[in-house]
Design a protein around this motif. Structure first.
Motif, PDB file in Angstrom:
ATOM      1  N   TYR A   1      31.811  41.159  43.577  1.00  0.00           N
ATOM      2  CA  TYR A   1      32.952  41.889  43.028  1.00  0.00           C
ATOM      3  C   TYR A   1      33.745  41.005  42.070  1.00  0.00           C
ATOM      4  N   ASP A   2      33.941  39.743  42.446  1.00  0.00           N
ATOM      5  CA  ASP A   2      34.661  38.811  41.576  1.00  0.00           C
ATOM      6  C   ASP A   2      33.898  38.564  40.279  1.00  0.00           C
TER       7      ASP A   2
ATOM      8  N   GLU B   1      35.899  49.459  22.622  1.00  0.00           N
ATOM      9  CA  GLU B   1      34.742  49.226  23.509  1.00  0.00           C
ATOM     10  C   GLU B   1      34.795  50.230  24.657  1.00  0.00           C
ATOM     11  N   PRO B   2      34.115  51.367  24.522  1.00  0.00           N
ATOM     12  CA  PRO B   2      34.179  52.426  25.542  1.00  0.00           C
ATOM     13  C   PRO B   2      33.622  52.025  26.910  1.00  0.00           C
ATOM     14  N   THR B   3      32.839  50.967  26.969  1.00  0.00           N
ATOM     15  CA  THR B   3      32.268  50.580  28.273  1.00  0.00           C
ATOM     16  C   THR B   3      33.245  49.803  29.141  1.00  0.00           C
ATOM     17  N   LEU B   4      34.421  49.440  28.613  1.00  0.00           N
ATOM     18  CA  LEU B   4      35.413  48.751  29.441  1.00  0.00           C
ATOM     19  C   LEU B   4      35.879  49.710  30.535  1.00  0.00           C
ATOM     20  N   ASN B   5      35.832  49.247  31.761  1.00  0.00           N
ATOM     21  CA  ASN B   5      36.229  50.093  32.881  1.00  0.00           C
ATOM     22  C   ASN B   5      37.737  49.982  33.081  1.00  0.00           C
ATOM     23  N   THR B   6      38.431  51.094  32.931  1.00  0.00           N
ATOM     24  CA  THR B   6      39.886  51.101  33.078  1.00  0.00           C
ATOM     25  C   THR B   6      40.343  51.981  34.232  1.00  0.00           C
ATOM     26  N   THR B   7      39.421  52.448  35.029  1.00  0.00           N
ATOM     27  CA  THR B   7      39.763  53.267  36.191  1.00  0.00           C
ATOM     28  C   THR B   7      39.266  52.577  37.451  1.00  0.00           C
ATOM     29  N   LYS B   8      39.880  52.899  38.562  1.00  0.00           N
ATOM     30  CA  LYS B   8      39.474  52.289  39.832  1.00  0.00           C
ATOM     31  C   LYS B   8      38.069  52.754  40.201  1.00  0.00           C
ATOM     32  N   THR B   9      37.206  51.775  40.397  1.00  0.00           N
ATOM     33  CA  THR B   9      35.828  52.066  40.779  1.00  0.00           C
ATOM     34  C   THR B   9      35.438  51.129  41.899  1.00  0.00           C
ATOM     35  N   ASN B  10      34.170  51.053  42.170  1.00  0.00           N
ATOM     36  CA  ASN B  10      33.668  50.184  43.221  1.00  0.00           C
ATOM     37  C   ASN B  10      33.455  48.746  42.773  1.00  0.00           C
ATOM     38  N   GLU B  11      33.705  48.437  41.495  1.00  0.00           N
ATOM     39  CA  GLU B  11      33.448  47.084  41.022  1.00  0.00           C
ATOM     40  C   GLU B  11      34.713  46.406  40.507  1.00  0.00           C
ATOM     41  N   ALA B  12      35.154  46.743  39.308  1.00  0.00           N
ATOM     42  CA  ALA B  12      36.312  46.090  38.714  1.00  0.00           C
ATOM     43  C   ALA B  12      36.947  47.017  37.692  1.00  0.00           C
ATOM     44  N   GLU B  13      38.236  46.748  37.397  1.00  0.00           N
ATOM     45  CA  GLU B  13      38.915  47.536  36.381  1.00  0.00           C
ATOM     46  C   GLU B  13      39.839  46.650  35.562  1.00  0.00           C
ATOM     47  N   LEU B  14      39.979  46.985  34.290  1.00  0.00           N
ATOM     48  CA  LEU B  14      40.913  46.304  33.407  1.00  0.00           C
ATOM     49  C   LEU B  14      42.273  46.951  33.636  1.00  0.00           C
ATOM     50  N   THR B  15      43.216  46.180  34.182  1.00  0.00           N
ATOM     51  CA  THR B  15      44.505  46.763  34.556  1.00  0.00           C
ATOM     52  C   THR B  15      45.597  46.507  33.537  1.00  0.00           C
TER      53      THR B  15
ATOM     54  N   ALA C   1      37.422  45.038  42.708  1.00  0.00           N
ATOM     55  CA  ALA C   1      37.540  46.024  43.782  1.00  0.00           C
ATOM     56  C   ALA C   1      37.254  45.344  45.118  1.00  0.00           C
ATOM     57  N   ASN C   2      37.874  45.819  46.149  1.00  0.00           N
ATOM     58  CA  ASN C   2      37.678  45.398  47.539  1.00  0.00           C
ATOM     59  C   ASN C   2      38.231  44.012  47.856  1.00  0.00           C
ATOM     60  N   THR C   3      38.172  43.040  46.945  1.00  0.00           N
ATOM     61  CA  THR C   3      38.717  41.718  47.254  1.00  0.00           C
ATOM     62  C   THR C   3      40.178  41.610  46.848  1.00  0.00           C
ATOM     63  N   GLY C   4      40.604  42.387  45.863  1.00  0.00           N
ATOM     64  CA  GLY C   4      41.981  42.317  45.393  1.00  0.00           C
ATOM     65  C   GLY C   4      42.251  41.145  44.463  1.00  0.00           C
ATOM     66  N   ASP C   5      41.224  40.413  44.071  1.00  0.00           N
ATOM     67  CA  ASP C   5      41.390  39.276  43.175  1.00  0.00           C
ATOM     68  C   ASP C   5      41.655  39.773  41.757  1.00  0.00           C
ATOM     69  N   GLU C   6      42.669  39.183  41.113  1.00  0.00           N
ATOM     70  CA  GLU C   6      42.990  39.520  39.724  1.00  0.00           C
ATOM     71  C   GLU C   6      42.685  38.314  38.850  1.00  0.00           C
ATOM     72  N   PHE C   7      41.841  38.516  37.865  1.00  0.00           N
ATOM     73  CA  PHE C   7      41.444  37.463  36.944  1.00  0.00           C
ATOM     74  C   PHE C   7      42.183  37.675  35.630  1.00  0.00           C
ATOM     75  N   THR C   8      42.965  36.672  35.237  1.00  0.00           N
ATOM     76  CA  THR C   8      43.801  36.766  34.055  1.00  0.00           C
ATOM     77  C   THR C   8      43.320  35.773  33.003  1.00  0.00           C
TER      78      THR C   8
ATOM     79  N   ASN D   1      45.128  36.471  44.284  1.00  0.00           N
ATOM     80  CA  ASN D   1      44.783  37.579  45.158  1.00  0.00           C
ATOM     81  C   ASN D   1      46.036  38.385  45.403  1.00  0.00           C
ATOM     82  N   THR D   2      46.025  39.651  45.014  1.00  0.00           N
ATOM     83  CA  THR D   2      47.212  40.491  45.150  1.00  0.00           C
ATOM     84  C   THR D   2      47.426  40.953  46.585  1.00  0.00           C
TER      85      THR D   2
END
Length: 176
Positions: free
Chosen positions: A65-66, A107-121, A139-146, A161-162
């Motif tokens: 997930y990370d 870039e339409p492939t950027l994920n901006t919605t909550k899914t099972n992997e990761a999202e651009l917040t 997703a699931n770990t709550g880790d935010e990469f900035t 980790n949020t």
């Protein structure tokens, strides 16, 4: 005609059949299987191997997930640079939500919605549009990469980790 002098030939077929269970009984007593001790040793070895393997496999899902969030953050950086190229070297896209929308347009492939992997917040402009700050959440770990890039072009990468309000599991220093 050839005759076999062995004692078996002198026995009648009924007599041979009568002695068969005795022979089988004798053979089964001579050939022993695995004993209790041997079976316990095998079970012990399997237990030790499982105790070694299972803890190392448990963290792999969180690492995946990370990794997805890190890759999303990197893709957002490439997209932000493309945006900057098209807009005179600046990252002026307004609010964070507008920045996410503009990056998603490029870039339409950027994920901006909550899914099972990761999202651009978040996609914030900083220093008057000379830099940016992008946040991808696993997703699931709550880790935010900035990833933060200032007006001088210096880039920093942090992780938090949020959920537990600590640094990420993989790196206690908070960088990646």
């Amino acid at each position: 005609m050839f005759t076999d002098p062995s004692p078996r030939t002198s026995q009648t077929p009924q007599r041979r059949l009568a002695r068969m269970p005795h022979r089988l009984r004798q053979r089964s007593q001579d050939e022993s299987g695995f004993g209790l001790i041997e079976l316990l040793v095998v079970i012990l070895i399997i237990g030790v191997l499982a105790a070694i393997a299972i803890p190392s496999l448990l963290g792999q899902k969180g690492k995946a997930y990370d990794a997805a969030a890190k890759e999303l953050a990197h893709s957002a950086v490439v997209t932000a640079d493309a945006y900057s190229t098209e807009n005179g070297g600046e990252y002026k896209w307004g609010t964070s939500a507008e920045g996410v929308t503009k990056l998603k347009t490029i870039e339409p492939t950027l994920n901006t919605t909550k899914t099972n992997e990761a999202e651009l917040t978040e996609a914030k402009e900083i220093e008057g549009g000379k830099g940016y700050e992008l946040v991808a959440k696993a997703a699931n770990t709550g880790d935010e990469f900035t990833i933060k890039r200032n007006g001088k072009g210096e880039t920093t990468r942090t992780c938090a980790n949020t959920v537990s309000k600590t640094s990420c599991v993989g790196d206690p220093s908070g960088t990646w």
